[in-house]
Write a protein that holds these residues in place. Structure first.
Motif, short mmCIF file in Angstrom:
data_model
loop_
_atom_site.label_atom_id
_atom_site.label_comp_id
_atom_site.label_asym_id
_atom_site.label_seq_id
_atom_site.Cartn_x
_atom_site.Cartn_y
_atom_site.Cartn_z
N ARG A 16 7.00 -7.15 10.03
CA ARG A 16 6.17 -8.24 9.83
C ARG A 16 7.03 -9.47 9.37
O ARG A 16 6.47 -10.74 9.73
N ASN A 63 8.21 -11.51 12.81
CA ASN A 63 7.60 -12.65 13.58
C ASN A 63 6.43 -13.35 12.60
O ASN A 63 5.55 -13.75 12.97
N MET A 119 4.30 -12.37 10.38
CA MET A 119 3.02 -12.20 9.98
C MET A 119 2.71 -12.01 8.62
O MET A 119 1.48 -11.98 8.24
N ASP A 151 2.96 -14.29 6.56
CA ASP A 151 2.73 -15.49 6.25
C ASP A 151 1.24 -15.66 5.69
O ASP A 151 1.06 -16.47 4.70
N THR A 152 0.28 -14.74 6.16
CA THR A 152 -0.88 -14.75 5.36
C THR A 152 -0.93 -14.20 3.98
O THR A 152 -1.94 -14.31 3.30
N PHE A 168 -0.22 -14.23 0.70
CA PHE A 168 0.37 -15.67 0.02
C PHE A 168 1.60 -15.18 -0.99
O PHE A 168 2.32 -15.81 -1.29
N VAL A 180 4.04 -20.35 15.87
CA VAL A 180 3.35 -20.30 16.95
C VAL A 180 4.22 -20.11 18.03
O VAL A 180 3.84 -18.84 18.66
N ARG A 240 6.04 -16.58 17.62
CA ARG A 240 4.97 -15.26 18.00
C ARG A 240 4.78 -15.01 19.44
O ARG A 240 4.79 -14.01 19.85
N ILE A 300 3.59 -8.63 18.99
CA ILE A 300 3.77 -7.42 17.97
C ILE A 300 2.43 -6.44 18.64
O ILE A 300 1.45 -6.96 19.28
#
Lengths: 284, 431
Positions: A81, A84, A86, A88-89, A91, A114, A117, A122
């Protein structure tokens, strides 16, 4: 439309969106680097206080299948993760060290995620087609990134579905809801969706763990076909799968890479006792 | 129901036979008691469901038997005359439609937007997080506040706007658009004290345009050009100013153009459909905004629930393809949550249609003869009209009130039907 024209149309589209080729004059030190799609150097990653990855250093070779194996919670998916962003969400997720995809610094906060990815697709453990039609599912990514006219878009969709070996099954019902497909078809649709944006790297997070043997076989054949064009990284709990379809294998244990080498070596004469215990099925 | 005793006997029999079982089975819990309980629980559930259905049927039956006989075209199209046989509810029906449509147009974007912000764009910093949780707590609490409280809030905030932007009195609002003011003069023939010698002249009204509503009254002069309505059109006419006690012209046409020298004009205004003023006053817009306060928490909470029920794997999938947060929300999350959001919105709008207390405070019980023409127009709504009719002593009005309730129910159900059809369509497209 026959397959060769499809191939040329798609290649034309993909070339338009591909990153600019690296200039000839600094190719001296680049040529070595370009053998690797992703390079990690002394990478440490945390979720809050918990350190999920310890000093990871490995190079993912281009146009090969690399398998990540290891017991649950060993950090395989975390690393995937990060490839790419992923994470980031989440925190609390943060990392130190060095992680590069070609010229892109994957740990830099200002990296354009953006575009990243688009270049690093993925596929998730559970097939997650959007509640839209089959066509719309595959067209979703290209619509986000490219300006295509109608026929180009439908060519690209057909090409992707053919590439993902699901075209024959869905060609008569492209406008039917994607959720009506079987589990294996849904997963291949998700692969088609991922390659429709023209990625260089395809990340697969246990893509077959929820599938029956026949669908698993179909997806493994698919990986074998895709390896010419894409760099594939697959996380799997299935030893046979890793040994069958990967070129290189990394064994993870408690957030560290215990061993990384050719699949043949990892599975026949591993240098670490831990690896041997794991691939022989003594734990994990 | 008649099966219950037999079932009971059968199970009782089983219980006795099983008690003669072997010693080791004593350690197992007897399943017969549980099965009996299950049976009675099912009967109890059916009974309770029946009670609510019976009450509903009784309610609808009584409303229909009382209301349907007095349903008539007059009721739908007429004005609320004091004579029961002529009384209609058209201004109230139109008012309900106006208020609810505007309320929906304002509330849905704000409510759904707030829910998207709270659910999909969670803040990263600790302080922003704290602010968000305070907002969340407030929204949950506001959903339980009695609507009459919102009525009082709406009266201060929207009707008079805290007195910050001018007064409600005509011509004293701080901002106005779409209104033209006139001074209206009456001719000699329409003066009740001037019946002598003007019998042949017809009554006419003349309008003198006024630039600002706070101007002093216009002073009429002979030969001045004023306007007069002839049918729908405004025609300029030249008027004459005469001493009413002097000599009057003998020609009835000339006489009808004459106004008395001491005539005091009345200030009137003409408002176009886009008339707008600050403060809002007791108009449609203030009512809609107040209803917005009532239903906004409900819409936010139900939209949040709908967004939360969208599996995060869909968001991950879109994000993994390189969609920006906005693209994820617009293309994936909102369409997937739309049926749920719509259901919540239907319930909230149904509440808005039936709401009486805040409208009573904002609009008051006023006698309205016309459907609202612009956002600031005074209005009444069906629940208020029904309340008005039921509070009258005449029996006939009570029957009309029942018919009004039927009309209200029809509006409510058709509103819901549209939303249900929309939702069904959306779900069919997905599955």
């Amino acid at each position: 439309m026959n397959t060769s024209t499809l191939e040329t149309t798609t290649k034309r589209i993909m070339n338009q969106v591909a990153p600019q080729p690296i200039a000839e004059d600094d190719s001296t030190d680049v040529s070595e680097a370009t053998q690797f799609a992703i390079e990690a150097n002394n990478l440490n990653a945390w979720y809050g206080e918990f350190q999920a990855l310890h000093e990871i250093s490995l190079e993912i070779p281009k146009n090969q299948v690399t398998a990540f194996i290891g017991p649950s919670g060993c950090g395989k998916s975390t690393l995937l993760r990060w490839f790419n962003r992923m994470n980031d969400t989440i925190f609390s997720a943060h990392a130190t060290g060095n992680l590069r995809l070609g010229e892109i610094d994957l740990l830099d906060k200002s990296t354009d995620v953006v575009d990243l990815r688009r270049r690093v697709g993925i596929v998730f453990q559970k097939a997650n087609p959007f509640p839209k039609s089959i066509f719309e599912n595959v067209a979703f990514g290209p619509r986000l990134h490219m300006q295509l006219d109608k026929s180009e878009l439908s060519d690209l969709v057909e090409w992707s579905l053919r590439k993902a070996a699901v075209w024959e099954e869905v060609k008569d019902r492209l406008n039917a809801p994607a959720l009506g497909l079987s589990g294996g078809q849904q997963q291949r649709l998700c692969i088609a969706r991922a390659i429709a944006t023209g990625p260089e790297v395809l990340l697969m997070d246990e893509p077959c763990s929820a599938l029956d043997p026949a669908s698993t076989l179909a997806i493994e054949d698919l990986m074998d076909e895709l390896r010419d064009q894409y760099t594939i990284v697959i996380v799997t709990h299935n030893m046979q799968q890793a040994s069958r379809c990967s070129d290189k294998t990394a064994f993870f244990f408690e957030g560290r890479v215990v061993e990384f080498g050719t699949t043949e070596k990892i599975f026949t004469k591993p240098s670490s006792q831990k690896t041997e215990d794991y691939v022989r099925g003594r734990f994990g | 129901m008649s099966q219950a005793p037999q079932e009971h006997d059968r199970l009782k029999g089983q219980e006795e036979s099983s008690q003669q079982g072997q010693e080791q089975q004593r350690r197992l819990r007897n399943s017969v008691g549980r099965m009996l309980l299950d049976h009675y629980f099912r009967l109890a559930c059916i009974g309770i469901a029946c009670i609510s259905v019976v009450v509903l049927v009784f309610l609808i039956g009584s409303i229909i038997t009382q209301g349907v006989p007095s349903l008539s075209w007059t009721l739908l199209s007429g004005t609320p005359e004091p004579e029961p046989s002529e009384a209609g509810a058209w201004p109230a029906i139109a008012g309900t439609i106006w208020v609810c449509t505007i309320c929906a147009l304002i509330t849905l974007p704000i409510g759904i937007g707030t829910a998207v912000l709270i659910e999909e764009f969670k803040p990263r910093s600790r302080w922003a997080n704290r602010i968000f949780s305070v907002i969340q707590l407030n929204i949950s609490n506001l959903a339980g506040v009695p609507s009459v409280v919102y009525g009082i809030l709406g009266l201060t905030a929207f009707v008079s706007m805290f007195g910050l932007v001018g007064s409600l009195k005509r011509g004293e609002s701080s901002f106005e658009i779409g209104a033209i003011y006139y001074d209206q003069f009456t001719n000699l023939a329409s003066d009740p004290f001037m019946s002598m010698g003007v019998e042949d002249a017809k009554e006419r009204y003349f309008l003198a345009p006024v630039i600002s509503p706070s101007d002093p009254p216009t002073v009429a002069k002979s030969g001045m050009e004023m306007f007069e309505y002839q049918g729908d059109q405004k025609i300029p006419v030249k008027i004459e100013v005469l001493d009413p006690f002097g000599e009057l012209p003998s020609d009835p046409d000339a006489l009808s153009l004459a106004i008395a020298a001491d005539t005091v004009p009345g200030r009137i205004s003409e408002k176009s459909w886009y008339y707008f003023s600050l403060p809002f006053g007791r108009g449609v817009l203030a009512g809609s905004l107040t209803l917005m306060l009532v239903i906004l928490p409900v819409i936010i909470i139900s939209s949040q629930e709908a967004l939360r029920s969208v599996p995060s794997s869909l968001r991950d999938g879109a994000r993994g393809l390189g969609a920006t947060p906005w693209q994820v929300v617009w293309n994936i999350t909102l369409p997937a949550a739309a049926p749920g959001i719509l259901t919540g919105s239907i319930l909230a709008m149904s509440r808005a249609i039936g709401e009486t207390a805040p409208i009573l405070i904002i609009a008051g019980i006023v006698y309205i003869r016309n459907a609202p023409q612009h956002l600031m127009d005074s209005y009444t709504v069906l629940p208020l009209q029904i309340y008005n009719w039921t509070s009258r002593p005449q029996e006939e009005f009570h029957a009309i009130a029942a018919a009004g309730i039927v009309v209200l129910l029809i509006i409510l159900l058709s509103f819901n039907a549209i939303a249900v059809i929309l939702r069904q369509r959306m779900q069919n497209k997905v599955r």
